[in-house]
Design an enzyme around this catalytic site. Sequence first.
Site, mmCIF file in Angstrom:
data_model
loop_
_atom_site.group_PDB
_atom_site.id
_atom_site.type_symbol
_atom_site.label_atom_id
_atom_site.label_comp_id
_atom_site.label_asym_id
_atom_site.label_seq_id
_atom_site.Cartn_x
_atom_site.Cartn_y
_atom_site.Cartn_z
ATOM 1 C CE LYS A 178 93.046 -20.474 35.349
ATOM 2 N NZ LYS A 178 93.173 -19.568 36.504
ATOM 3 C CG HIS A 213 84.658 -11.282 37.058
ATOM 4 N ND1 HIS A 213 84.904 -12.196 38.057
ATOM 5 C CD2 HIS A 213 85.843 -11.113 36.412
ATOM 6 C CE1 HIS A 213 86.170 -12.575 38.009
ATOM 7 N NE2 HIS A 213 86.768 -11.924 37.024
ATOM 8 C CE LYS A 246 94.726 -15.195 30.921
ATOM 9 N NZ LYS A 246 93.383 -15.208 31.428
ATOM 10 C CG HIS A 258 90.384 -13.011 40.379
ATOM 11 N ND1 HIS A 258 91.084 -11.858 40.156
ATOM 12 C CD2 HIS A 258 89.735 -13.289 39.208
ATOM 13 C CE1 HIS A 258 90.890 -11.455 38.904
ATOM 14 N NE2 HIS A 258 90.069 -12.304 38.303
ATOM 15 N NE ARG A 282 95.933 -19.302 33.614
ATOM 16 C CZ ARG A 282 95.389 -19.785 32.520
ATOM 17 N NH1 ARG A 282 95.969 -20.804 31.898
ATOM 18 N NH2 ARG A 282 94.288 -19.272 32.025
ATOM 19 C CG HIS A 298 86.221 -15.801 41.965
ATOM 20 N ND1 HIS A 298 87.194 -16.710 41.606
ATOM 21 C CD2 HIS A 298 85.974 -15.079 40.842
ATOM 22 C CE1 HIS A 298 87.524 -16.543 40.335
ATOM 23 N NE2 HIS A 298 86.805 -15.557 39.859
ATOM 24 N NE ARG A 349 84.786 -39.468 25.766
ATOM 25 C CZ ARG A 349 84.185 -40.565 25.314
ATOM 26 N NH1 ARG A 349 84.204 -40.840 24.026
ATOM 27 N NH2 ARG A 349 83.601 -41.385 26.148
ATOM 28 C CD GLU A 394 95.640 -20.859 38.804
ATOM 29 O OE1 GLU A 394 94.990 -20.588 37.781
ATOM 30 O OE2 GLU A 394 95.217 -20.679 39.942
ATOM 31 C CG ASN A 431 92.850 -16.245 40.308
ATOM 32 O OD1 ASN A 431 91.697 -16.163 40.698
ATOM 33 N ND2 ASN A 431 93.209 -16.962 39.257
ATOM 34 C CD GLU A 465 90.093 -9.567 35.487
ATOM 35 O OE1 GLU A 465 91.299 -9.641 35.767
ATOM 36 O OE2 GLU A 465 89.240 -10.359 35.942
HETATM 37 N N1 GLY Z 1 91.760 -15.202 34.712
HETATM 38 C C1 GLY Z 1 92.884 -15.782 35.306
HETATM 39 C C2 GLY Z 1 93.550 -16.812 34.486
HETATM 40 O O1 GLY Z 1 93.287 -16.941 33.316
HETATM 41 O O2 GLY Z 1 94.366 -17.550 34.986
#
Ligand code: GLY
Length: 340
Positions: free
Chosen positions: A126, A246, A207, A229, A222, A233, A104, A217, A226, A168
């Site tokens: 994330k 990536h 960031k 992305h 946030r 993705h 946990r 998000e 992306n 990035e």
């Molecule tokens: N990589 C995008 C974020 O951390 O929200």
Amino acid sequence: MTITHRTGSYDITFQDVGVALADARPQDVIVTDENLDRYYRSAFPGDTLVVVVAPGEPSKSLATYEAVCNQMFAAGRSRSSRVYAFGGGVVGDLAGFVAATYMRGVPCIQCPTSLLAMVDSSIGGKVGIDTEYGKNLLGAFAPPAAVRIPLDSIGTLPDREFVNGTAEVWKYGFIGNQGLLTRLQKSPVRGSDDDLQEVVESCLAQKAAVVEADEFETTGLRATLNFGHTVGHAIEAVAGYGAILHGEAISIGMVVETQIAEATGIALRGLASIVEEGLRSQGLPTAIPSQVDATELIASMRRDKKATAGKLAFSLLTDLTVCKLYEDVPEDEVRRVLGC
Ligand code: GLY
């Protein structure tokens, strides 16, 4: 730099490899990949369990997640253990997800060794793994206990990996960091640059501000991280995880998404060329590889986490340094841009 989140805060510091791992205890675990293990094993505290995974995106899988946990169970790691994620984005996301769920949850110390992980994936909590249905579809918001950036590890990155991370960095410039964008447009970033730490710090500050304001998000802020992305993705998933890195996929995604912004009238004509020119000057790819089927891309984009009710969602540039989440972009415009 300190990042505050819902249940506490963590520090981001620059520490060389030996220092970043020096306080790992016998009951802790260092998760790393085969390349880093070969290069840095002598820097790991000798009595700490080291779990080594294969390098590359395919390790962000349920099978590798289970294998890492099983090695920890077999070695008697407990709730008082800490996980050190020593590696690039793959190791950070995987080890972070292990830490978030092991008994946990145990603390995770992120030690990002790639440019991509330093400026993005190690920050903000994330963590997760990929499935055949898409990238990062199993995961959690689980802030690390600390982020220790060993900038000295940049020197050991293969050129393709370094350039991969620059996608990035450019992203931060495009979505809101005018100072950084001007710096990059003057001269693409290189591992040997005197101002490399400043460039990384500029990304981190941006960031940090975004994730503090919209940790989970929910406001759309946030989601601007992306940019590139949704398409990126999907390219990774359709091409097969690991075939395209990536950052490379995100670079292509930033160009294609800006073409979509132009096609839908969100951005003025010409913006995609500016984005493309910058990324190309950095040595990043800017076009969808011929083996990637556009119809499969659309299906994959519908499963993006930003999408609701099967609508296509993108974080799009309206202008340089201005980015906004659009949650219902007309599919026919997207198809037109993709040529399908
Ligand atoms: N990589 C995008 C974020 O951390 O929200």
